[in-house]
Design a protein around this motif. Structure first.
Motif, PDB file in Angstrom:
ATOM      1  N   GLY A  46       0.766  -1.232   0.000  1.00  0.00           N
ATOM      2  CA  GLY A  46       0.000   0.000   0.000  1.00  0.00           C
ATOM      3  C   GLY A  46       0.794   1.277   0.000  1.00  0.00           C
ATOM      4  N   GLU A  47       2.105   1.194   0.244  1.00  0.00           N
ATOM      5  CA  GLU A  47       2.947   2.404   0.270  1.00  0.00           C
ATOM      6  C   GLU A  47       3.881   2.491  -0.931  1.00  0.00           C
ATOM      7  OE1 GLU A  47       3.400   0.190   3.176  1.00  0.00           O
ATOM      8  OE2 GLU A  47       1.557   1.050   3.974  1.00  0.00           O
ATOM      9  N   GLY A  48       3.696   1.650  -1.928  1.00  0.00           N
ATOM     10  CA  GLY A  48       4.579   1.617  -3.089  1.00  0.00           C
ATOM     11  C   GLY A  48       5.320   0.297  -3.151  1.00  0.00           C
ATOM     12  N   PRO A  49       5.724  -0.094  -4.367  1.00  0.00           N
ATOM     13  CA  PRO A  49       6.337  -1.407  -4.539  1.00  0.00           C
ATOM     14  C   PRO A  49       7.767  -1.488  -4.020  1.00  0.00           C
ATOM     15  CG  PRO A  49       6.331  -0.221  -6.617  1.00  0.00           C
ATOM     16  CD  PRO A  49       5.591   0.635  -5.628  1.00  0.00           C
ATOM     17  N   ARG A  83       3.688  -7.711   5.228  1.00  0.00           N
ATOM     18  CA  ARG A  83       2.290  -7.266   5.208  1.00  0.00           C
ATOM     19  C   ARG A  83       1.589  -7.482   3.872  1.00  0.00           C
ATOM     20  NH1 ARG A  83       4.650  -2.414   6.622  1.00  0.00           N
ATOM     21  NH2 ARG A  83       3.482  -1.392   4.968  1.00  0.00           N
ATOM     22  N   ALA A  84       2.312  -7.693   2.803  1.00  0.00           N
ATOM     23  CA  ALA A  84       1.709  -7.803   1.465  1.00  0.00           C
ATOM     24  C   ALA A  84       0.824  -9.038   1.374  1.00  0.00           C
ATOM     25  CB  ALA A  84       2.792  -7.863   0.401  1.00  0.00           C
ATOM     26  N   GLU A  85      -0.309  -8.901   0.710  1.00  0.00           N
ATOM     27  CA  GLU A  85      -1.219 -10.021   0.505  1.00  0.00           C
ATOM     28  C   GLU A  85      -0.880 -10.809  -0.753  1.00  0.00           C
ATOM     29  OE1 GLU A  85      -5.287  -8.748   0.695  1.00  0.00           O
ATOM     30  OE2 GLU A  85      -4.977  -7.724   2.605  1.00  0.00           O
ATOM     31  N   THR A  86      -0.212 -10.149  -1.707  1.00  0.00           N
ATOM     32  CA  THR A  86       0.203 -10.801  -2.948  1.00  0.00           C
ATOM     33  C   THR A  86       1.642 -10.409  -3.254  1.00  0.00           C
ATOM     34  OG1 THR A  86      -0.609  -8.985  -4.317  1.00  0.00           O
ATOM     35  CG2 THR A  86      -2.129 -10.842  -3.946  1.00  0.00           C
ATOM     36  N   VAL A  87       2.300 -11.237  -4.055  1.00  0.00           N
ATOM     37  CA  VAL A  87       3.655 -10.967  -4.532  1.00  0.00           C
ATOM     38  C   VAL A  87       3.740 -11.408  -5.991  1.00  0.00           C
ATOM     39  CG1 VAL A  87       4.723 -11.283  -2.248  1.00  0.00           C
ATOM     40  CG2 VAL A  87       4.587 -13.216  -3.834  1.00  0.00           C
ATOM     41  N   VAL A  88       4.748 -10.914  -6.685  1.00  0.00           N
ATOM     42  CA  VAL A  88       5.066 -11.430  -8.015  1.00  0.00           C
ATOM     43  C   VAL A  88       6.480 -11.988  -7.939  1.00  0.00           C
ATOM     44  CG1 VAL A  88       5.373 -10.914 -10.464  1.00  0.00           C
ATOM     45  CG2 VAL A  88       3.542  -9.784  -9.180  1.00  0.00           C
ATOM     46  N   VAL A  89       6.614 -13.251  -8.319  1.00  0.00           N
ATOM     47  CA  VAL A  89       7.906 -13.927  -8.342  1.00  0.00           C
ATOM     48  C   VAL A  89       8.356 -13.970  -9.796  1.00  0.00           C
ATOM     49  CG1 VAL A  89       9.141 -16.067  -7.834  1.00  0.00           C
ATOM     50  CG2 VAL A  89       7.270 -15.312  -6.328  1.00  0.00           C
ATOM     51  N   CYS A 136       1.198 -14.359  -7.055  1.00  0.00           N
ATOM     52  CA  CYS A 136       0.842 -15.305  -6.004  1.00  0.00           C
ATOM     53  C   CYS A 136       0.147 -14.612  -4.837  1.00  0.00           C
ATOM     54  CB  CYS A 136       2.103 -15.970  -5.452  1.00  0.00           C
ATOM     55  SG  CYS A 136       3.129 -16.806  -6.668  1.00  0.00           S
ATOM     56  N   ALA A 137      -0.721 -15.344  -4.174  1.00  0.00           N
ATOM     57  CA  ALA A 137      -1.334 -14.899  -2.921  1.00  0.00           C
ATOM     58  C   ALA A 137      -0.540 -15.493  -1.763  1.00  0.00           C
ATOM     59  CB  ALA A 137      -2.782 -15.371  -2.847  1.00  0.00           C
ATOM     60  N   VAL A 138      -0.206 -14.650  -0.800  1.00  0.00           N
ATOM     61  CA  VAL A 138       0.511 -15.121   0.389  1.00  0.00           C
ATOM     62  C   VAL A 138      -0.469 -15.924   1.236  1.00  0.00           C
ATOM     63  CG1 VAL A 138       1.718 -14.430   2.496  1.00  0.00           C
ATOM     64  CG2 VAL A 138       2.100 -13.164   0.354  1.00  0.00           C
ATOM     65  N   ILE A 139      -0.066 -17.151   1.574  1.00  0.00           N
ATOM     66  CA  ILE A 139      -0.941 -17.998   2.399  1.00  0.00           C
ATOM     67  C   ILE A 139      -0.394 -18.214   3.802  1.00  0.00           C
ATOM     68  CG2 ILE A 139      -2.042 -19.159   0.467  1.00  0.00           C
ATOM     69  CD1 ILE A 139      -0.151 -21.548   1.005  1.00  0.00           C
TER      70      ILE A 139
END
Length: 190
Positions: A46-49, A83-89, A136-139
């Protein structure tokens, strides 16, 4: 379909003390000789990538599609990744070595060069022209030592440079503190 995983599916890391242990330098020397594939992880809470280069991405399961990676608490991206809910690998090959070096360089703005990346429709930052990426969604997250292991569920991917079964491709690996290209020249007959 995305499956939610209950938070209690991972056991807490055991809090044990051992009579002796390898020093950090001994442990680093041990793994310096163990090559790892190279990836860049991007995330935004939410504060930038943010972005960082890792060699700890591991495929865990194809069904459901799960992978894990670890992030050092010393990384400037660790707070956002916590805190991120998603990531890109981003799974890199030798053509992406400049991005790997860029993601491993401390103190640089990894998103000031807007021609290098774009935002997916879902908002995540993705680097352009990499071999492949997976959103991906962080689980789950598990604190272990001075790092966090992050488990993610693959939701969407794109492969720009495919590697066919049995072919060496042009893989990028990190070994003994340097970047290496795997290719036909490094293929061993099985």
């Amino acid at each position: 379909m995305f499956h939610a995983y209950p938070a209690d599916t991972w056991l807490e890391a055991p809090k044990q003390s051992f009579p002796s242990s390898l020093s950090a330098d001994e442990f680093k020397a041990l793994f310096r000789g163990h090559p790892g594939g190279v990836a860049v992880i991007t995330a935004d809470a939410g504060e930038g990538p943010v972005a960082l280069t890792v060699s700890s991405v591991v495929s865990v399961s194809a069904e459901p599609p799960l992978l894990i990676f670890s992030v050092s608490a010393l990384s400037s991206a660790s707070v956002v990744l916590s805190r991120a809910e998603t990531v890109v690998v981003h799974l890199l090959d030798a053509h992406d070595v400049d991005l790997a070096k860029f993601g491993a360089t401390p103190g640089v703005d990894r998103f000031d060069q807007t021609h290098r990346w774009s935002a997916l429709a879902t908002g995540e930052a993705v680097y352009n022209d990499v071999r492949a990426w997976v959103r991906c969604a962080v689980i789950n997250r598990m604190e272990v030592g001075t790092s966090t292991i992050i488990a993610v569920h693959a939701l969407e991917s794109r492969v720009m440079r495919d590697v066919h079964a049995g072919e060496p491709g042009d893989a990028l690996v990190y070994h003994n503190r340097s970047w290496h290209r795997l290719g036909e020249h490094s293929k061993l007959e099985g």
